[in-house]
Write a protein that holds these residues in place. Structure first.
Motif, PDB file in Angstrom:
ATOM      1  N   LEU A  12       0.716  -1.171  -0.064  1.00  0.00           N
ATOM      2  CA  LEU A  12      -0.064   0.067   0.098  1.00  0.00           C
ATOM      3  C   LEU A  12       0.764   1.327   0.078  1.00  0.00           C
ATOM      4  CD1 LEU A  12      -2.943  -1.092   2.572  1.00  0.00           C
ATOM      5  CD2 LEU A  12      -3.035  -0.632   0.078  1.00  0.00           C
ATOM      6  N   ILE A  13       1.869   1.124   0.843  1.00  0.00           N
ATOM      7  CA  ILE A  13       2.851   2.217   0.927  1.00  0.00           C
ATOM      8  C   ILE A  13       3.412   2.570  -0.387  1.00  0.00           C
ATOM      9  CG2 ILE A  13       4.890   3.287   1.878  1.00  0.00           C
ATOM     10  CD1 ILE A  13       3.959   1.901   4.496  1.00  0.00           C
ATOM     11  N   ASN A  20       1.759   9.298  -5.665  1.00  0.00           N
ATOM     12  CA  ASN A  20       2.281  10.854  -5.393  1.00  0.00           C
ATOM     13  C   ASN A  20       3.362  11.025  -6.563  1.00  0.00           C
ATOM     14  OD1 ASN A  20       0.422  10.819  -3.155  1.00  0.00           O
ATOM     15  ND2 ASN A  20       1.829   9.892  -1.834  1.00  0.00           N
ATOM     16  N   GLN A  21       4.203  10.281  -6.804  1.00  0.00           N
ATOM     17  CA  GLN A  21       5.274  10.617  -7.746  1.00  0.00           C
ATOM     18  C   GLN A  21       4.618  10.918  -8.928  1.00  0.00           C
ATOM     19  OE1 GLN A  21       8.097   7.066  -7.689  1.00  0.00           O
ATOM     20  NE2 GLN A  21       9.629   8.602  -7.410  1.00  0.00           N
ATOM     21  N   TYR A  22       3.516  10.099  -9.597  1.00  0.00           N
ATOM     22  CA  TYR A  22       2.889  10.453 -10.673  1.00  0.00           C
ATOM     23  C   TYR A  22       2.043  11.913 -10.674  1.00  0.00           C
ATOM     24  CZ  TYR A  22      -1.186  10.444 -14.054  1.00  0.00           C
ATOM     25  OH  TYR A  22      -2.124  10.829 -14.929  1.00  0.00           O
ATOM     26  N   GLU A  23       1.351  12.110  -9.645  1.00  0.00           N
ATOM     27  CA  GLU A  23       0.641  13.417  -9.469  1.00  0.00           C
ATOM     28  C   GLU A  23       1.663  14.495  -9.257  1.00  0.00           C
ATOM     29  OE1 GLU A  23      -2.415  14.227  -9.466  1.00  0.00           O
ATOM     30  OE2 GLU A  23      -3.148  12.025 -10.067  1.00  0.00           O
ATOM     31  N   GLY A  24       2.762  14.250  -8.806  1.00  0.00           N
ATOM     32  CA  GLY A  24       3.782  15.265  -8.449  1.00  0.00           C
ATOM     33  C   GLY A  24       4.314  15.643 -10.125  1.00  0.00           C
ATOM     34  N   ALA A  48       6.007  11.188 -15.799  1.00  0.00           N
ATOM     35  CA  ALA A  48       4.592  10.893 -15.562  1.00  0.00           C
ATOM     36  C   ALA A  48       4.379   9.569 -16.123  1.00  0.00           C
ATOM     37  CB  ALA A  48       3.675  11.849 -15.664  1.00  0.00           C
ATOM     38  N   LEU A  49       4.568   9.492 -17.424  1.00  0.00           N
ATOM     39  CA  LEU A  49       4.394   8.116 -18.123  1.00  0.00           C
ATOM     40  C   LEU A  49       5.225   6.950 -17.641  1.00  0.00           C
ATOM     41  CD1 LEU A  49       3.765   9.985 -21.778  1.00  0.00           C
ATOM     42  CD2 LEU A  49       2.188   8.710 -20.295  1.00  0.00           C
ATOM     43  N   ILE A  50       6.409   7.164 -17.251  1.00  0.00           N
ATOM     44  CA  ILE A  50       7.113   6.180 -16.825  1.00  0.00           C
ATOM     45  C   ILE A  50       6.432   5.465 -15.518  1.00  0.00           C
ATOM     46  CG2 ILE A  50       9.245   5.357 -15.475  1.00  0.00           C
ATOM     47  CD1 ILE A  50      10.670   7.505 -17.245  1.00  0.00           C
ATOM     48  N   GLU A  51       5.796   6.402 -14.721  1.00  0.00           N
ATOM     49  CA  GLU A  51       4.868   5.900 -13.539  1.00  0.00           C
ATOM     50  C   GLU A  51       3.475   5.380 -13.976  1.00  0.00           C
ATOM     51  OE1 GLU A  51       6.381   5.815 -10.863  1.00  0.00           O
ATOM     52  OE2 GLU A  51       8.096   7.121 -11.282  1.00  0.00           O
ATOM     53  N   GLU A  52       2.819   6.009 -14.987  1.00  0.00           N
ATOM     54  CA  GLU A  52       1.654   5.429 -15.340  1.00  0.00           C
ATOM     55  C   GLU A  52       1.566   5.333 -16.991  1.00  0.00           C
ATOM     56  OE1 GLU A  52      -0.953   4.383 -13.418  1.00  0.00           O
ATOM     57  OE2 GLU A  52      -0.006   4.797 -11.717  1.00  0.00           O
ATOM     58  N   PRO A  53       2.385   4.471 -17.536  1.00  0.00           N
ATOM     59  CA  PRO A  53       2.334   4.482 -18.980  1.00  0.00           C
ATOM     60  C   PRO A  53       1.227   4.603 -19.714  1.00  0.00           C
ATOM     61  CG  PRO A  53       3.650   2.664 -17.961  1.00  0.00           C
ATOM     62  CD  PRO A  53       2.600   3.114 -17.092  1.00  0.00           C
ATOM     63  N   ASN A  54      -0.021   4.277 -19.099  1.00  0.00           N
ATOM     64  CA  ASN A  54      -1.261   4.222 -19.937  1.00  0.00           C
ATOM     65  C   ASN A  54      -2.188   5.405 -19.439  1.00  0.00           C
ATOM     66  OD1 ASN A  54      -0.760   1.783 -21.458  1.00  0.00           O
ATOM     67  ND2 ASN A  54      -1.459   0.561 -19.389  1.00  0.00           N
TER      68      ASN A  54
END
Length: 212
Positions: A12-13, A20-24, A48-54
Motif C-alpha cells: 500500500l505504501i 504521489n510521484q505521478y501526481e507530482g 509521469a508516463l514512466i510511472e503510469e504508461p497508460n
C-alpha cells in the motif's frame, strides 16, 4: 498473519508512493505549461508516463505541450527571419527605385555605384545562408531574396559591360526562334531587361511567401 499484514502495508505504501510521484509530475507539468516552459513540461510528462504508461491525461497533456511548443518555435523562427531579412529586402527595393522595367535609363557610372552597394547586400545574404538556406520553413523565401539579388547583379553587370549585339533571326521569325534568340542574346540592353524583370518576379515571390 503478522507477516501478511506487514506485506500488505508495504504494498500500500509503495502504491501510494508511485501515485504521489505521478501526481507530482503531472502537477509540475501543468505549472510549466502555464508558464510556457514547454521543454520542462514535456520532461515532467515523460516521467509521469514512466510511472503510469497508460495515463490518458498524461498522453493528452504531452500532445498539447508539444503542439504549443511547436507554435512558439514557429513564431520565434518567423520573427527571427523577418529581423534578418526585412532590412535587406528594403535595401534591394531602394537600390532599384531608379531602374525602369527595361533598365534603359541607368548609366554605366550609376550601375557601378549601385554595384558597390549591392555587393554589401550580397555579403549580408551570404552570412545568413547557413541559417536560412536549409530552413524547412523559410529556405524558399530566402532563395527568392538571394535570387533577386543575383538577378540585380546580372542586370548591373550587363549595363557596365555595355555590349551592343542586335538580334539576328537569320530569316526565321517564328515565335520559337524569337524567344530562343532573345534568351540567348549577349546584347547588354536585352540582358539587363531580362534580368531586371526576373528580379521583380522573385521579389514578388518573396513578398507572397512571407505573407502566407
Amino acid at each position: 498473519m503478522k507477516k501478511l499484514c506487514i506485506l500488505v502495508i508495504v504494498i500500500l505504501i509503495s502504491g501510494c508512493s508511485l501515485f504521489n510521484q505521478y501526481e507530482g509530475y503531472m502537477s509540475d507539468a501543468r505549472e510549466y505549461i502555464r508558464s510556457k516552459q514547454y521543454e520542462k513540461a514535456i520532461e515532467s510528462l515523460d516521467n509521469a508516463l514512466i510511472e503510469e504508461p497508460n495515463s490518458k491525461d498524461a498522453i493528452s497533456l504531452k500532445e498539447m505541450a508539444l503542439e504549443q511548443q511547436q507554435t512558439e518555435m514557429d513564431i520565434k523562427e518567423k520573427d527571427d527571419f523577418t529581423l534578418d531579412t526585412a532590412g535587406i529586402y528594403s535595401e534591394l527595393l531602394a537600390l532599384t527605385e531608379g531602374i525602369d522595367e527595361d533598365a534603359s535609363y541607368v548609366s554605366i557610372k550609376e550601375a557601378k555605384e549601385l554595384m558597390i552597394r549591392l555587393n554589401t547586400i550580397q555579403e549580408k545574404l551570404n552570412k545568413l545562408y547557413e541559417r536560412w538556406g536549409s530552413s524547412k520553413q523559410y529556405s524558399s523565401s530566402f532563395g527568392y531574396l538571394t535570387g533577386a539579388a543575383d538577378d540585380l547583379n546580372q542586370t548591373l553587370t550587363a549595363i557596365i559591360e555595355n555590349i551592343y549585339e542586335p538580334i539576328d533571326y537569320n530569316g526565321d521569325y517564328s515565335r520559337k526562334n524569337k524567344v530562343e534568340k532573345y534568351l540567348t542574346s549577349n546584347d547588354s540592353g536585352i540582358r539587363a531587361k531580362r534580368y531586371i524583370n526576373d528580379f521583380r518576379l522573385k521579389i514578388d515571390s518573396f513578398e507572397s511567401s512571407i505573407r502566407n
